[in-house]
Design a protein around this motif. Structure first.
Motif, mmCIF file in Angstrom:
data_model
loop_
_atom_site.group_PDB
_atom_site.id
_atom_site.type_symbol
_atom_site.label_atom_id
_atom_site.label_comp_id
_atom_site.label_asym_id
_atom_site.label_seq_id
_atom_site.Cartn_x
_atom_site.Cartn_y
_atom_site.Cartn_z
ATOM 1 N N TYR A 1 0.851 -1.186 0.000
ATOM 2 C CA TYR A 1 0.000 0.000 0.000
ATOM 3 C C TYR A 1 0.887 1.236 0.000
ATOM 4 C CZ TYR A 1 -3.772 -3.222 0.771
ATOM 5 O OH TYR A 1 -4.661 -4.247 0.609
ATOM 6 N N TRP A 2 0.634 2.092 -0.957
ATOM 7 C CA TRP A 2 1.421 3.297 -1.254
ATOM 8 C C TRP A 2 0.695 4.477 -0.619
ATOM 9 C CZ3 TRP A 2 0.239 7.366 -4.845
ATOM 10 C CH2 TRP A 2 1.323 8.017 -5.437
ATOM 11 N N HIS A 3 1.365 5.191 0.271
ATOM 12 C CA HIS A 3 0.767 6.311 0.995
ATOM 13 C C HIS A 3 1.390 7.612 0.493
ATOM 14 C CE1 HIS A 3 -1.051 3.647 4.116
ATOM 15 N NE2 HIS A 3 -0.032 2.873 3.760
ATOM 16 N N ASP A 4 0.649 8.344 -0.335
ATOM 17 C CA ASP A 4 1.123 9.627 -0.877
ATOM 18 C C ASP A 4 0.525 10.740 -0.025
ATOM 19 O OD1 ASP A 4 2.676 10.918 -2.978
ATOM 20 O OD2 ASP A 4 0.753 11.683 -3.733
ATOM 21 N N ILE A 5 1.360 11.344 0.789
ATOM 22 C CA ILE A 5 0.900 12.350 1.754
ATOM 23 C C ILE A 5 1.361 13.724 1.272
ATOM 24 C CG2 ILE A 5 0.987 13.087 4.167
ATOM 25 C CD1 ILE A 5 1.841 10.042 4.711
ATOM 26 N N VAL A 6 0.391 14.556 0.890
ATOM 27 C CA VAL A 6 0.711 15.890 0.369
ATOM 28 C C VAL A 6 0.409 16.990 1.387
ATOM 29 C CG1 VAL A 6 0.383 15.188 -2.037
ATOM 30 C CG2 VAL A 6 -1.539 16.158 -0.780
ATOM 31 N N LEU B 1 5.634 2.500 1.884
ATOM 32 C CA LEU B 1 4.954 1.299 1.392
ATOM 33 C C LEU B 1 4.690 0.427 2.611
ATOM 34 C CD1 LEU B 1 7.175 0.427 -1.703
ATOM 35 C CD2 LEU B 1 4.904 1.481 -1.738
ATOM 36 N N THR B 2 3.439 0.046 2.814
ATOM 37 C CA THR B 2 3.085 -0.741 3.995
ATOM 38 C C THR B 2 2.425 -2.048 3.582
ATOM 39 O OG1 THR B 2 0.921 0.323 4.222
ATOM 40 C CG2 THR B 2 2.773 1.349 5.390
ATOM 41 N N ASP B 3 2.312 -2.963 4.546
ATOM 42 C CA ASP B 3 1.681 -4.257 4.253
ATOM 43 C C ASP B 3 0.170 -4.221 4.408
ATOM 44 O OD1 ASP B 3 1.421 -4.209 7.007
ATOM 45 O OD2 ASP B 3 2.371 -6.150 7.344
ATOM 46 N N GLY B 4 -0.378 -3.110 4.855
ATOM 47 C CA GLY B 4 -1.826 -2.950 4.994
ATOM 48 C C GLY B 4 -2.242 -1.535 4.633
ATOM 49 N N PRO B 5 -3.548 -1.305 4.455
ATOM 50 C CA PRO B 5 -4.000 0.004 3.998
ATOM 51 C C PRO B 5 -3.985 1.108 5.058
ATOM 52 C CG PRO B 5 -5.874 -1.492 4.242
ATOM 53 C CD PRO B 5 -4.628 -2.290 4.496
ATOM 54 N N LEU C 1 5.662 -0.924 7.960
ATOM 55 C CA LEU C 1 6.437 -0.350 6.864
ATOM 56 C C LEU C 1 7.300 -1.443 6.228
ATOM 57 C CD1 LEU C 1 7.203 2.381 5.442
ATOM 58 C CD2 LEU C 1 9.153 2.451 7.015
ATOM 59 N N VAL C 2 7.151 -1.659 4.913
ATOM 60 C CA VAL C 2 7.943 -2.678 4.222
ATOM 61 C C VAL C 2 8.889 -2.072 3.190
ATOM 62 C CG1 VAL C 2 6.265 -4.523 4.606
ATOM 63 C CG2 VAL C 2 6.121 -3.138 2.520
ATOM 64 N N GLY C 3 8.751 -0.782 2.929
ATOM 65 C CA GLY C 3 9.629 -0.134 1.961
ATOM 66 C C GLY C 3 9.217 1.302 1.704
ATOM 67 N N ARG C 4 9.861 1.886 0.690
ATOM 68 C CA ARG C 4 9.575 3.267 0.293
ATOM 69 C C ARG C 4 9.437 3.311 -1.220
ATOM 70 N NH1 ARG C 4 8.920 6.152 4.886
ATOM 71 N NH2 ARG C 4 8.824 7.996 3.592
ATOM 72 N N ALA C 5 8.522 4.150 -1.682
ATOM 73 C CA ALA C 5 8.398 4.438 -3.110
ATOM 74 C C ALA C 5 9.115 5.760 -3.340
ATOM 75 C CB ALA C 5 6.936 4.543 -3.518
ATOM 76 N N GLN C 6 10.198 5.719 -4.086
ATOM 77 C CA GLN C 6 11.022 6.913 -4.281
ATOM 78 C C GLN C 6 11.126 7.218 -5.766
ATOM 79 O OE1 GLN C 6 14.350 5.237 -2.175
ATOM 80 N NE2 GLN C 6 13.843 6.395 -0.326
ATOM 81 N N GLY C 7 10.889 8.468 -6.119
ATOM 82 C CA GLY C 7 10.938 8.882 -7.515
ATOM 83 C C GLY C 7 10.150 10.144 -7.729
ATOM 84 N N PHE C 8 9.391 10.175 -8.829
ATOM 85 C CA PHE C 8 8.566 11.349 -9.108
ATOM 86 C C PHE C 8 7.361 10.955 -9.945
ATOM 87 C CE2 PHE C 8 11.452 11.139 -12.698
ATOM 88 C CZ PHE C 8 10.651 11.443 -13.785
ATOM 89 N N TYR C 9 6.369 11.844 -9.924
ATOM 90 C CA TYR C 9 5.261 11.729 -10.869
ATOM 91 C C TYR C 9 4.952 13.109 -11.401
ATOM 92 C CZ TYR C 9 2.321 12.726 -6.723
ATOM 93 O OH TYR C 9 1.769 13.262 -5.585
ATOM 94 N N GLY C 10 4.489 13.133 -12.630
ATOM 95 C CA GLY C 10 4.156 14.397 -13.276
ATOM 96 C C GLY C 10 2.827 14.293 -13.988
ATOM 97 N N PHE D 1 10.393 1.014 -5.998
ATOM 98 C CA PHE D 1 9.936 0.479 -4.723
ATOM 99 C C PHE D 1 11.186 -0.121 -4.074
ATOM 100 C CE2 PHE D 1 5.148 -0.581 -5.588
ATOM 101 C CZ PHE D 1 4.892 0.754 -5.828
ATOM 102 N N ALA D 2 11.660 0.529 -3.020
ATOM 103 C CA ALA D 2 12.866 0.091 -2.308
ATOM 104 C C ALA D 2 12.416 -0.619 -1.025
ATOM 105 C CB ALA D 2 13.747 1.291 -1.983
ATOM 106 N N PHE D 3 12.680 -1.926 -0.944
ATOM 107 C CA PHE D 3 12.164 -2.741 0.151
ATOM 108 C C PHE D 3 13.147 -2.802 1.315
ATOM 109 C CE2 PHE D 3 10.179 -4.207 -3.759
ATOM 110 C CZ PHE D 3 8.843 -3.997 -3.425
#
Length: 192
Positions: free
Chosen positions: A55-60, A91-95, A101-110, A125-127
């Motif tokens: 589960y990807w948590h995008d916190i703005v 990145l987590t194992d549940g919503p 916490l199982v990892g991090r999503a690192q990068g960008f979106y446009g 996705f870095a675990f």
């Protein structure tokens, strides 16, 4: 008039000047033998498919956002066309936000669409947990945000996921008025 020795020397220099670069290239580019591949942790006869869900948590919003706009949309646009945000999302194992916490999503979106809300996603996705600890998968693709299911390709990986290929399916699970979002990612990874 050139002598036979000079002519022979000239032709030998031409022949060797064309031959030597190919010899050098042959030693640079080498096909790995099976034993060498196994030393790198690769067994090309045993490719496997791994499926997992994160589960990807995008916190703005709030005091510690994990997504920061680095380029604002240059003009008023209903799709925020031109916006680019850098991410370091959990990145987590549940919503739930407090899930493991199982990892991090690192990068960008446009924002890459003028008529719809569509993103170009480029992230690793870095675990940090279990047998995937220290491994990554790289995702690069189109994310049409308001589609129920979005599919994006996995274009590579490292560690446990060397030579990875596959796809992810993204499903939005939560979106608040501030723009914080939780997305379920089902990952299907082919690797050795």
């Amino acid at each position: 008039m050139p002598s036979i020795l000079q002519i022979t020397t000239f032709f030998l220099l031409i022949i060797f000047s064309h031959y030597l670069p190919f010899q050098t290239q042959a030693t640079i580019f080498k096909t790995l033998e099976n034993e060498e591949a196994q030393e790198l942790g690769l067994n090309f006869k045993k490719e496997k498919l791994t499926h997992f869900r994160v589960y990807w948590h995008d916190i703005v919003s709030g005091p510690n956002p994990t997504s920061i706009p680095v380029v604002k949309s240059p003009k008023k646009s209903p799709t925020a066309f031109g916006l680019i945000s850098m991410i370091d999302d959990p990145l987590t194992d549940g919503p739930k936000v407090g899930s493991k916490l199982v990892g991090r999503a690192q990068g960008f979106y446009g924002s890459a669409c003028q008529k719809e809300v569509g993103l170009l996603m480029a992230m690793n996705f870095a675990f940090i947990e279990g047998k995937y600890n220290g491994s990554t998968i790289t995702i690069l693709g189109r994310n049409m945000v308001f589609s129920k299911v979005r599919e994006m390709p996995i274009i590579g990986g490292s560690g446990y996921f060397r030579f990875a290929r596959g796809f992810v399916q993204a499903r939005t699970k939560y979106l608040n008025p501030n723009g914080d979002v939780i997305v379920q990612y089902d990952c299907y990874v082919m690797h050795y």
